[in-house]
Design a protein around this motif. Structure first.
Motif, mmCIF file in Angstrom:
data_model
loop_
_atom_site.group_PDB
_atom_site.id
_atom_site.type_symbol
_atom_site.label_atom_id
_atom_site.label_comp_id
_atom_site.label_asym_id
_atom_site.label_seq_id
_atom_site.Cartn_x
_atom_site.Cartn_y
_atom_site.Cartn_z
ATOM 1 N N SER A 57 0.843 -1.188 0.000
ATOM 2 C CA SER A 57 0.000 0.000 0.000
ATOM 3 C C SER A 57 0.882 1.242 0.000
ATOM 4 C CB SER A 57 -0.906 0.006 1.234
ATOM 5 O OG SER A 57 -0.135 0.234 2.396
ATOM 6 N N GLN A 58 0.285 2.357 -0.301
ATOM 7 C CA GLN A 58 1.010 3.635 -0.294
ATOM 8 C C GLN A 58 1.559 3.918 1.096
ATOM 9 O OE1 GLN A 58 1.828 5.415 -2.871
ATOM 10 N NE2 GLN A 58 2.777 7.058 -1.760
ATOM 11 N N THR A 59 0.803 3.548 2.138
ATOM 12 C CA THR A 59 1.243 3.770 3.512
ATOM 13 C C THR A 59 2.494 2.970 3.812
ATOM 14 O OG1 THR A 59 -1.053 4.101 4.170
ATOM 15 C CG2 THR A 59 0.523 3.688 5.925
ATOM 16 N N ASP A 60 2.553 1.708 3.370
ATOM 17 C CA ASP A 60 3.739 0.881 3.580
ATOM 18 C C ASP A 60 4.951 1.497 2.901
ATOM 19 O OD1 ASP A 60 2.326 -0.978 5.030
ATOM 20 O OD2 ASP A 60 2.087 -2.379 3.364
ATOM 21 N N THR A 61 4.776 1.961 1.687
ATOM 22 C CA THR A 61 5.878 2.558 0.942
ATOM 23 C C THR A 61 6.372 3.822 1.628
ATOM 24 O OG1 THR A 61 4.940 1.674 -1.093
ATOM 25 C CG2 THR A 61 6.569 3.415 -1.334
ATOM 26 N N GLU A 62 5.446 4.663 2.072
ATOM 27 C CA GLU A 62 5.825 5.900 2.755
ATOM 28 C C GLU A 62 6.533 5.607 4.073
ATOM 29 O OE1 GLU A 62 2.145 7.997 3.083
ATOM 30 O OE2 GLU A 62 2.126 8.561 0.962
ATOM 31 N N LEU A 63 6.046 4.623 4.817
ATOM 32 C CA LEU A 63 6.665 4.261 6.086
ATOM 33 C C LEU A 63 8.078 3.746 5.869
ATOM 34 C CD1 LEU A 63 6.546 3.769 9.144
ATOM 35 C CD2 LEU A 63 5.538 1.532 8.646
ATOM 36 N N THR A 64 8.250 2.877 4.897
ATOM 37 C CA THR A 64 9.572 2.331 4.603
ATOM 38 C C THR A 64 10.530 3.438 4.184
ATOM 39 O OG1 THR A 64 8.587 0.239 3.943
ATOM 40 C CG2 THR A 64 10.825 0.657 3.198
ATOM 41 N N GLU A 66 10.371 6.629 4.995
ATOM 42 C CA GLU A 66 10.672 7.454 6.164
ATOM 43 C C GLU A 66 11.646 6.748 7.102
ATOM 44 O OE1 GLU A 66 10.730 10.999 7.898
ATOM 45 O OE2 GLU A 66 9.592 10.542 6.099
ATOM 46 N N LEU A 67 11.456 5.458 7.321
ATOM 47 C CA LEU A 67 12.387 4.700 8.163
ATOM 48 C C LEU A 67 13.786 4.687 7.563
ATOM 49 C CD1 LEU A 67 10.203 1.666 9.257
ATOM 50 C CD2 LEU A 67 11.169 3.423 10.741
ATOM 51 N N ARG A 68 13.870 4.563 6.261
ATOM 52 C CA ARG A 68 15.170 4.569 5.590
ATOM 53 C C ARG A 68 15.853 5.926 5.779
ATOM 54 N NH1 ARG A 68 13.714 2.656 0.712
ATOM 55 N NH2 ARG A 68 13.966 0.551 1.437
ATOM 56 N N ARG A 69 15.093 7.017 5.675
ATOM 57 C CA ARG A 69 15.663 8.354 5.875
ATOM 58 C C ARG A 69 16.191 8.531 7.293
ATOM 59 N NH1 ARG A 69 10.860 11.649 2.798
ATOM 60 N NH2 ARG A 69 11.620 11.283 0.693
ATOM 61 N N ILE A 70 15.429 8.043 8.265
ATOM 62 C CA ILE A 70 15.871 8.127 9.660
ATOM 63 C C ILE A 70 17.168 7.343 9.823
ATOM 64 C CG2 ILE A 70 15.327 7.418 12.029
ATOM 65 C CD1 ILE A 70 12.346 7.952 11.284
ATOM 66 N N GLY A 71 17.229 6.172 9.216
ATOM 67 C CA GLY A 71 18.440 5.354 9.302
ATOM 68 C C GLY A 71 19.645 6.035 8.695
ATOM 69 N N ARG A 101 17.058 -3.829 12.343
ATOM 70 C CA ARG A 101 16.169 -4.987 12.516
ATOM 71 C C ARG A 101 14.771 -4.683 11.985
ATOM 72 N NH1 ARG A 101 18.928 -5.427 17.459
ATOM 73 N NH2 ARG A 101 17.242 -4.374 18.537
ATOM 74 N N VAL A 102 14.259 -3.494 12.286
ATOM 75 C CA VAL A 102 12.919 -3.111 11.823
ATOM 76 C C VAL A 102 12.878 -3.056 10.300
ATOM 77 C CG1 VAL A 102 11.232 -1.216 11.765
ATOM 78 C CG2 VAL A 102 12.283 -1.885 13.928
ATOM 79 N N LEU A 103 13.880 -2.423 9.693
ATOM 80 C CA LEU A 103 13.916 -2.310 8.231
ATOM 81 C C LEU A 103 14.050 -3.670 7.562
ATOM 82 C CD1 LEU A 103 16.087 0.881 7.682
ATOM 83 C CD2 LEU A 103 13.682 0.579 7.122
ATOM 84 N N PHE A 104 14.936 -4.518 8.066
ATOM 85 C CA PHE A 104 15.116 -5.832 7.449
ATOM 86 C C PHE A 104 13.880 -6.703 7.614
ATOM 87 C CE2 PHE A 104 19.852 -5.098 8.062
ATOM 88 C CZ PHE A 104 20.046 -4.702 6.757
ATOM 89 N N ALA A 105 13.225 -6.608 8.773
ATOM 90 C CA ALA A 105 11.990 -7.367 8.978
ATOM 91 C C ALA A 105 10.919 -6.884 8.017
ATOM 92 C CB ALA A 105 11.513 -7.231 10.425
ATOM 93 N N ARG A 106 10.866 -5.587 7.795
ATOM 94 C CA ARG A 106 9.890 -5.001 6.878
ATOM 95 C C ARG A 106 10.148 -5.464 5.447
ATOM 96 N NH1 ARG A 106 5.172 -2.898 7.809
ATOM 97 N NH2 ARG A 106 4.645 -1.143 6.531
#
Length: 110
Positions: A57-64, A66-71, A101-106
């Motif tokens: 979904s668009q939400t999953d893509t946006e979350l991923t 954003e998490l990548r940017r934080i990383g 861990r969160v990113l790889f699990a995602r």
């Protein structure tokens, strides 16, 4: 402008119908919605391939994203801190490891 005609191989000419209980119909609708498909698409994929590939979904893509940017930001902070004589604070190392861990699990769930 008219829609282009489909090749004969791409046309879906045959109709398959089935009967199901109310509970089965509800389960089918929920499973199809959960993966972002119509019931027909879901049934077709299950019948032909035996499995369904989940659409993001668009939400999953946006979350991923954003998490990548934080990383990336945390990694930049860690690199600067590694140049200092005091080293990297343990809290930052723990945060980076948790984020990985969160990113790889995602990514594995995708």
């Amino acid at each position: 402008m008219a829609r282009p005609k489909k090749d004969d191989d791409a046309k879906r000419e045959h109709i398959v119908s089935l009967r199901c209980t109310e509970a089965e119909h509800t389960a089918l609708a929920e499973r199809a919605a959960a993966v972002g498909m119509t019931q027909s698409e879901y049934l077709r994929h299950m019948a032909v391939a035996g499995r369904v590939v989940v659409k993001h979904s668009q939400t999953d893509t946006e979350l991923t994203t954003e998490l990548r940017r934080i990383g990336v930001n945390l990694n930049q902070i860690a690199r600067v801190l590694n140049t200092l004589p005091t080293g990297t604070p343990p809290a930052l190392t723990d945060t980076l490891q948790h984020l990985q861990r969160v990113l790889f699990a995602r990514m594995r769930a995708a």
